[in-house]
Scaffold this motif. Structure first.
Motif, short mmCIF file in Angstrom:
data_model
loop_
_atom_site.label_atom_id
_atom_site.label_comp_id
_atom_site.label_asym_id
_atom_site.label_seq_id
_atom_site.Cartn_x
_atom_site.Cartn_y
_atom_site.Cartn_z
N HIS A 14 -15.58 -0.81 -4.24
CA HIS A 14 -15.61 0.62 -4.55
C HIS A 14 -14.23 1.27 -4.44
O HIS A 14 -13.84 2.06 -5.30
N PHE A 15 -13.50 0.92 -3.38
CA PHE A 15 -12.24 1.61 -3.11
C PHE A 15 -11.02 0.98 -3.77
O PHE A 15 -10.03 1.67 -4.02
N ALA A 16 -11.03 -0.31 -4.06
CA ALA A 16 -9.86 -0.97 -4.65
C ALA A 16 -9.41 -0.30 -5.95
O ALA A 16 -8.21 -0.03 -6.11
N PRO A 17 -10.33 -0.01 -6.88
CA PRO A 17 -9.86 0.67 -8.11
C PRO A 17 -9.28 2.06 -7.85
O PRO A 17 -8.32 2.46 -8.49
N ASP A 67 -11.15 1.98 -15.03
CA ASP A 67 -11.27 2.24 -13.59
C ASP A 67 -9.93 2.49 -12.90
O ASP A 67 -9.90 3.06 -11.81
N ILE A 68 -8.82 2.11 -13.53
CA ILE A 68 -7.52 2.40 -12.92
C ILE A 68 -6.67 3.35 -13.77
O ILE A 68 -5.52 3.61 -13.46
N GLY A 69 -7.25 3.84 -14.87
CA GLY A 69 -6.56 4.84 -15.68
C GLY A 69 -5.36 4.31 -16.45
O GLY A 69 -4.44 5.07 -16.74
N VAL A 96 -11.14 -3.34 -14.51
CA VAL A 96 -10.35 -4.46 -14.00
C VAL A 96 -11.19 -5.70 -13.72
O VAL A 96 -10.82 -6.80 -14.15
N PRO A 97 -12.33 -5.59 -13.02
CA PRO A 97 -13.07 -6.82 -12.72
C PRO A 97 -13.43 -7.63 -13.97
O PRO A 97 -13.25 -8.86 -13.99
#
Length: 166
Positions: A14-17, A67-69, A96-97
């Protein structure tokens, strides 16, 4: 698996991105494009040398890592061109995943497309050519450190996803 492992996996996924997105926002756009250009030129070197990117002449394919823009587009006119997305002929959108698993050869993009985890908008024929080009990238063509990083991240991601779903 313990509830703690499942909870930790969920938090990491949840937090990595979010952390990545905030960190990436601090990097100047021109530096991001320069790094992407160098990376893609390295990854696509065999295809560039064999004129396999000619289908991109006069066309733009955009990549959006939602997810990372991260967003950019690429074209080819004898050399690979990378720029900010504008009027792309086709746009690929994924997180990303999914992109990491495709890059590591652990997931098929067609499966992701049918699961609606990979979106393709625009010129479908061009999209298929770009998808096939990206599938043709051999991890072995990358420097050992990059290859190992992609492989290890993909295995870590799969492990976290397994913990999360238990």
């Amino acid at each position: 698996m313990s509830g703690i492992s499942q909870q930790l996996a969920s938090h990491v996924l949840h937090f990595a991105p979010r952390v990545s997105k905030k960190s990436l926002a601090l990097v100047p756009d021109n530096l991001k494009l320069d790094l992407l250009s160098k990376l893609l030129n390295l990854m696509l070197k065999p295809q560039i040398e064999q004129a396999e990117l000619d289908f991109l002449q006069g066309k733009w394919a955009a990549i959006s890592v939602a997810d990372i823009g991260l967003q950019f587009q690429m074209s080819f006119d004898g050399k690979l061109r990378i720029s900010h997305p504008q009027q792309a002929d086709v746009t690929f959108t994924a997180n990303v995943p999914e992109l990491l698993l495709v890059a590591a050869g652990k997931e098929d993009p067609d499966t992701l497309f049918f699961q609606r985890k990979l979106l393709i908008d625009g010129d479908t024929e061009l999209g298929l050519e770009v998808k096939n080009l990206l599938l043709g990238i051999e991890l072995d063509s990358l420097p050992t450190a990059a290859k190992l990083a992609i492989e290890k991240l993909a295995v870590t991601l799969q492990t976290l996803q397994q913990y999360q779903s238990i």
